[in-house]
Write a protein that holds these residues in place. Structure first.
Motif, mmCIF file in Angstrom:
data_model
loop_
_atom_site.group_PDB
_atom_site.id
_atom_site.type_symbol
_atom_site.label_atom_id
_atom_site.label_comp_id
_atom_site.label_asym_id
_atom_site.label_seq_id
_atom_site.Cartn_x
_atom_site.Cartn_y
_atom_site.Cartn_z
ATOM 1 N N ALA A 240 -7.659 2.559 7.174
ATOM 2 C CA ALA A 240 -8.346 2.221 5.929
ATOM 3 C C ALA A 240 -8.782 0.766 5.886
ATOM 4 O O ALA A 240 -9.742 0.414 5.193
ATOM 5 C CB ALA A 240 -7.435 2.523 4.739
ATOM 6 N N SER A 241 -8.081 -0.098 6.627
ATOM 7 C CA SER A 241 -8.451 -1.515 6.665
ATOM 8 C C SER A 241 -9.315 -1.848 7.874
ATOM 9 O O SER A 241 -9.504 -3.024 8.212
ATOM 10 C CB SER A 241 -7.192 -2.386 6.659
ATOM 11 O OG SER A 241 -6.386 -2.119 7.793
ATOM 12 N N SER B 37 2.213 -6.091 3.718
ATOM 13 C CA SER B 37 0.925 -5.491 3.372
ATOM 14 C C SER B 37 0.200 -5.146 4.657
ATOM 15 O O SER B 37 0.048 -6.000 5.546
ATOM 16 C CB SER B 37 0.081 -6.447 2.528
ATOM 17 O OG SER B 37 -1.252 -5.956 2.406
ATOM 18 N N TRP B 38 -0.250 -3.891 4.775
ATOM 19 C CA TRP B 38 -0.999 -3.487 5.969
ATOM 20 C C TRP B 38 -2.358 -4.174 6.019
ATOM 21 O O TRP B 38 -2.848 -4.526 7.096
ATOM 22 C CB TRP B 38 -1.171 -1.975 5.982
ATOM 23 C CG TRP B 38 0.127 -1.231 6.136
ATOM 24 C CD1 TRP B 38 0.803 -0.555 5.168
ATOM 25 C CD2 TRP B 38 0.916 -1.134 7.327
ATOM 26 N NE1 TRP B 38 1.967 -0.028 5.682
ATOM 27 C CE2 TRP B 38 2.061 -0.367 7.001
ATOM 28 C CE3 TRP B 38 0.770 -1.610 8.623
ATOM 29 C CZ2 TRP B 38 3.046 -0.062 7.933
ATOM 30 C CZ3 TRP B 38 1.747 -1.313 9.565
ATOM 31 C CH2 TRP B 38 2.874 -0.550 9.223
ATOM 32 N N LYS B 39 -2.956 -4.396 4.865
ATOM 33 C CA LYS B 39 -4.258 -5.055 4.843
ATOM 34 C C LYS B 39 -4.170 -6.489 5.340
ATOM 35 O O LYS B 39 -5.116 -7.015 5.931
ATOM 36 C CB LYS B 39 -4.830 -5.041 3.422
ATOM 37 C CG LYS B 39 -5.258 -3.666 2.941
ATOM 38 C CD LYS B 39 -5.837 -3.738 1.542
ATOM 39 C CE LYS B 39 -6.263 -2.362 1.045
ATOM 40 N NZ LYS B 39 -6.802 -2.419 -0.338
ATOM 41 N N ARG C 202 -4.423 11.798 3.507
ATOM 42 C CA ARG C 202 -4.752 10.450 3.991
ATOM 43 C C ARG C 202 -4.996 10.448 5.501
ATOM 44 O O ARG C 202 -5.840 9.688 5.991
ATOM 45 C CB ARG C 202 -3.642 9.478 3.620
ATOM 46 C CG ARG C 202 -3.560 9.248 2.103
ATOM 47 C CD ARG C 202 -2.542 8.191 1.748
ATOM 48 N NE ARG C 202 -1.207 8.612 2.150
ATOM 49 C CZ ARG C 202 -0.298 7.798 2.676
ATOM 50 N NH1 ARG C 202 -0.578 6.522 2.872
ATOM 51 N NH2 ARG C 202 0.890 8.258 3.004
ATOM 52 N N SER D 2 -2.631 5.529 8.616
ATOM 53 C CA SER D 2 -3.630 5.704 7.553
ATOM 54 C C SER D 2 -4.051 4.370 6.962
ATOM 55 O O SER D 2 -5.245 4.128 6.727
ATOM 56 C CB SER D 2 -3.064 6.608 6.456
ATOM 57 O OG SER D 2 -2.728 7.875 6.959
ATOM 58 N N ASN D 3 -3.094 3.499 6.730
ATOM 59 C CA ASN D 3 -3.420 2.200 6.131
ATOM 60 C C ASN D 3 -4.142 1.285 7.107
ATOM 61 O O ASN D 3 -5.016 0.512 6.697
ATOM 62 C CB ASN D 3 -2.140 1.538 5.619
ATOM 63 C CG ASN D 3 -1.672 2.121 4.296
ATOM 64 O OD1 ASN D 3 -2.394 2.132 3.316
ATOM 65 N ND2 ASN D 3 -0.445 2.626 4.279
ATOM 66 N N ASP E 243 1.835 6.899 7.546
ATOM 67 C CA ASP E 243 1.498 5.917 6.517
ATOM 68 C C ASP E 243 0.911 4.667 7.164
ATOM 69 O O ASP E 243 -0.103 4.126 6.693
ATOM 70 C CB ASP E 243 2.748 5.564 5.706
ATOM 71 C CG ASP E 243 2.461 4.581 4.580
ATOM 72 O OD1 ASP E 243 1.774 4.958 3.620
ATOM 73 O OD2 ASP E 243 2.931 3.431 4.671
ATOM 74 N N GLU F 213 0.809 -1.221 0.000
ATOM 75 C CA GLU F 213 0.000 0.000 0.000
ATOM 76 C C GLU F 213 0.844 1.275 0.000
ATOM 77 O O GLU F 213 0.306 2.371 -0.206
ATOM 78 C CB GLU F 213 -0.917 0.021 1.236
ATOM 79 C CG GLU F 213 -1.930 -1.106 1.286
ATOM 80 C CD GLU F 213 -1.350 -2.416 1.833
ATOM 81 O OE1 GLU F 213 -2.041 -3.445 1.781
ATOM 82 O OE2 GLU F 213 -0.189 -2.397 2.321
ATOM 83 N N MET F 214 2.136 1.158 0.242
ATOM 84 C CA MET F 214 2.986 2.352 0.316
ATOM 85 C C MET F 214 3.191 2.951 -1.068
ATOM 86 O O MET F 214 3.418 2.242 -2.040
ATOM 87 C CB MET F 214 4.341 2.012 0.949
ATOM 88 C CG MET F 214 5.254 3.220 1.108
ATOM 89 S SD MET F 214 6.844 2.808 1.884
ATOM 90 C CE MET F 214 6.347 2.729 3.601
ATOM 91 N N THR G 197 3.505 3.076 -6.635
ATOM 92 C CA THR G 197 3.848 2.096 -5.609
ATOM 93 C C THR G 197 5.311 1.711 -5.781
ATOM 94 O O THR G 197 5.955 2.042 -6.780
ATOM 95 C CB THR G 197 2.986 0.835 -5.741
ATOM 96 O OG1 THR G 197 3.295 0.198 -7.003
ATOM 97 C CG2 THR G 197 1.506 1.165 -5.691
#
Length: 696
Positions: free
Chosen positions: A442-443, A415-417, A474, A438-439, A435, A287-288, A325
């Protein structure tokens, strides 16, 4: 029609060959409209008026009076197409030249030109070899099989066959042909009492040979021939430049050296510990993204894409992405390296760098990730450029705080997700911390951000010392989401402990509140965090314990390859503050060490003394301790200035390339002027200052 691609096209060496062919065929000294148009075309090309240059060349072809002038004009037009990477047009024009050639000798420069265009266009090398074989036949018929002209023709064909062997299945047969040809050239030169040229013929081919068994057999014969001609055992020449790292700064530097300053590509080697060009970017969390925006504005402004490392290229155009990315940017870098035909040795770890008494370097390399059992090689080079980047060298241990080894550094996240768990504690509130927050938001995951400075309230005129607008957007979105992050500052972590036995008990992050801080500026900005969500800081010195079931996420930046690698002792270092900083330094984060860099100590959110704890450099970005060793990339610091973004550090490439090329005895006047026109020769730091206020 396609624009010329800056140094990738404008200075193609083979264009000089075609131009030489034009001079060879030009037989009249009388001034003519065609001749004046060719001169005007060349002038326009030097001024980068490419379409006007092409129009003048085309008109010259139409006005050329006789066969000789017509051939000259066509060859010039072919040279223009070649220099502008319009290879098909160049080849078609050369076909027109051949159609009007009546003398066999006039074919020779044409055939050489066609061979070089085919080679530059990455066409199969056997096509180039066919042209050189024809040229050799003409030379042998016209000048005799024992003439020096025939010797040079044999050598030229041998060179291409040697290169062809490196990609062909029938390598042994091709090398046998090349060996026979170069020994033929060697013998002719010896018979002509030119032992120096005989040795040079052999030396050039030996430098091209690889280390496989077929090449070794050829090398044995050629070494003996070299000894016969020179009276000395052959040994590989030192490289002109060895570049450590094939990331953004390494690729950009390699292309500038070879395409603008005209160093021979085989004399400039990039060594990369990863499996390919741009390896660090492939390790980013999926996601970065780059925090600096890409936009293809070249031609409309005096600058070019902020994330480009080569003038005339644009990640925005190549990738069609505004914030690439890591995977995308790696593709951009690989395309550049392949197009420029850079010599890159991957999977190679630099284990030692030693300066020799003569000022050159020995660089000991081995297989990356090897336990010590693999074969070691010593490479020699006149100069070394350190461009190894930062992302693979996280700031995750040492004097940060007790228990920092229990944390998960953000560079370890793929992966943050996909990161399991919830209710995270993020240590560090600059780019990497924001970062992460935010990620996670978002998840749909909760997190608390602990930062010694409330960077989400900092406003400065230097984009290296405040959160990027992309990051701010973000963070605003994260704070407005169903799972907004808690933003806690000024809060400094002093320990991380396990909450119980094993991992099941979770972790406790212990922190201490710092003095309240006012952050001036930014009065017209929308706050990143709603006022209702802001938490009032307790009294200075009071402590807080934050519990989390997951390893705390450490976003403290990167030590960098210079400080963590074998080059550390080859630099002098600026004095560091006694008190370490657990947050990222100014200019760290989002680009993971290739766009925004780690480094300096924090002081009220500003870059105060960027050279503190940084490698000390001369005005040419050369080590003050080890002459001949240069530093490029985001780790470059000069006083208060941090060259942490791509658009900053690329402007120093020309400075380093100029110093190296002059050290090699090259005339760099034209190359330096070209770098200045490309905004890649920053030698006046007076322009590196804030130029923006609240109302700009």
């Amino acid at each position: 029609c396609e624009e010329p691609r800056g140094p990738l096209a404008m200075l193609v060496a083979s264009a000089a060959t075609i131009a030489a062919g034009a001079l060879y065929l030009y037989t009249t000294r009388e001034s003519s409209p065609a001749k004046r148009l060719i001169a005007e075309s060349k002038r326009l090309f030097r001024k980068k008026a490419y379409e006007a240059s092409l129009a003048a060349a085309t008109e010259a072809c139409q006005l050329a009076a006789d066969g000789s002038q017509h051939r000259t004009a066509l060859l010039h037009l072919a040279a223009l197409h070649h220099a502008m990477n319009r290879f098909d047009d160049s080849l078609a024009t050369l076909d027109k030249v051949e159609a009007v050639v009546t003398d066999d000798l006039d074919l020779v420069p044409l055939l050489h030109a066609r061979a070089e265009v085919l080679e530059a266009a990455d066409r199969p090398l056997e096509l180039a070899a066919e042209q050189l074989a024809r040229a050799r036949d003409v030379r042998r018929r016209a000048s005799g099989p024992e003439s020096m002209e025939a010797a040079y023709a044999a050598f030229n064909l041998a060179r291409v066959l040697t290169l062809q062997s490196q990609k062909a299945e029938d390598a042994a047969a091709l090398l046998q042909q090349a060996e026979s040809l170069v020994l033929e050239a060697h013998g002719i030169a010896l018979a002509a009492s030119d032992a120096t040229q005989a040795a040079t013929f052999v030396d050039e081919i030996l430098e091209l040979l690889t280390a496989d068994s077929a090449a070794c057999a050829t090398a044995s014969q050629l070494r003996a021939a070299y000894l016969e001609a020179s009276g000395e055992e052959w040994s590989p020449k030192p490289l002109d430049v060895l570049i450590v790292g094939a990331g953004a700064s390494g690729v950009g530097m390699g292309i500038l050296l070879t395409k603008v300053f005209r160093l021979r590509p085989q004399r400039v080697l990039l060594v990369e510990r990863g499996g390919g060009v741009g390896e660090s970017f492939l390790r980013w969390p999926r996601e970065m993204r780059f925090i600096s925006p890409s936009f293809n504005q070249q031609g409309w402004t005096k600058s070019f894409d902020l994330n480009s490392v080569v003038y005339g290229t644009s990640p925005a155009f190549t990738l069609h992405a505004e914030h690439p990315t890591g995977e995308q940017y790696a593709r951009y870098l690989r395309a550049l390296a392949e197009r420029a035909k850079l010599a890159v040795r991957t999977g190679t770890e630099v284990e030692a760098v030693r300066r020799r008494p003569d000022g050159s370097f020995e660089v000991e390399v081995g297989p990356a990730g090897d336990d010590g059992g693999g074969e070691r090689t010593v490479l020699r080079s006149r100069y070394v450029v350190w461009a190894a980047g930062e992302f693979q060298y996280p700031r995750a241990s040492g004097p940060l705080f007790p228990g920092c080894e229990l944390c998960l550094h953000n560079s370890e996240v793929r992966s943050w997700k996909e990161l399991p768990g919830d209710d995270f504690v993020v240590i560090g509130g600059y780019e990497s911390g924001m970062d992460a927050a935010s990620n996670l938001a978002a998840s749909g995951r909760r997190c608390s951000v602990v930062s010694s400075t409330a960077y989400w309230r900092v406003a400065t005129e230097d984009p290296s010392t405040e959160l990027a607008p992309y990051t701010a957007e973000r963070v605003r979105a994260a704070c407005a989401s169903p799972t907004p992050p808690r933003l806690l500052a000024p809060l400094r972590v002093f320990a991380v402990e396990r909450a119980g036995r094993g991992d099941a008990g979770g972790y406790v992050v212990r922190a201490r509140w710092g003095p309240p801080a006012e952050h001036a500026g930014g009065e017209y900005r929308a706050p990143l965090q709603p006022a209702s969500a802001a938490e009032e800081a307790p009294a200075e010195g009071s402590e807080v314990s934050l519990c989390t079931p997951q390893p705390p996420v450490l976003c403290a930046g990167f030590e960098g390859s210079v400080l963590s690698g074998v080059a550390k002792g080859l630099f002098e270092w600026g004095a560091k503050k006694e008190k370490g900083n657990q947050d990222e330094g100014p200019g760290e984060g989002g680009e993971g060490g290739e766009g925004k860099e780690t480094g300096g100590e924090e002081k009220d959110g500003a870059a105060a003394g960027c050279a503190e704890g940084a490698p000390l450099l001369t005005e040419q970005d050369e080590s003050t301790k080890t002459p001949g060793l240069f530093l490029v990339g985001p780790a470059v610091r000069h006083g208060e200035l941090s060259f942490c973004f791509v658009y900053k550090f690329r402007q120093r490439f020309g400075i380093v390339a100029d110093a190296i090329a002059r050290g090699l005895g090259r005339d760099t006047k034209e190359a330096v002027e070209e770098c200045r026109e490309m905004n890649m020769f920053l030698d006046d730091f007076e322009c590196c200052k804030a130029a923006c206020g609240e109302s700009c």
